[in-house]
Write a protein that holds these residues in place. Sequence first.
Motif: not given
Length: 82
Positions: A9-15, A17-25, A60-62
């Motif tokens: 649940s925490t991971l899903d929330f973070c991904l 909430s933070y779009a770039k983090l979700g994309t990288v993940y 476009e994520i460095s």
Amino acid sequence: MFQKNHEKSTLDFCLRSYAKLGTVYHFRERLSNLYESRNSESRTITPLLIEWCDSAEQTEISVLKDFAATLRSYGRSIGQIF
């Protein structure tokens, strides 16, 4: 079991909430799946890695663009690595 559900649940929330983090993940997961399926006879890994790199560059994520460039720099040997 509760701990595992809480972590997911925490991971899903973070991904979310933070779009770039979700994309990288998700790109990391895709690359991991490519690595795990490297012995599959259906397709060679090289075209799949090229597709992954193309997609990563379009984000476009460095960090993804840099890693895609690193993978591409390995050239022909990338098939041997995977």
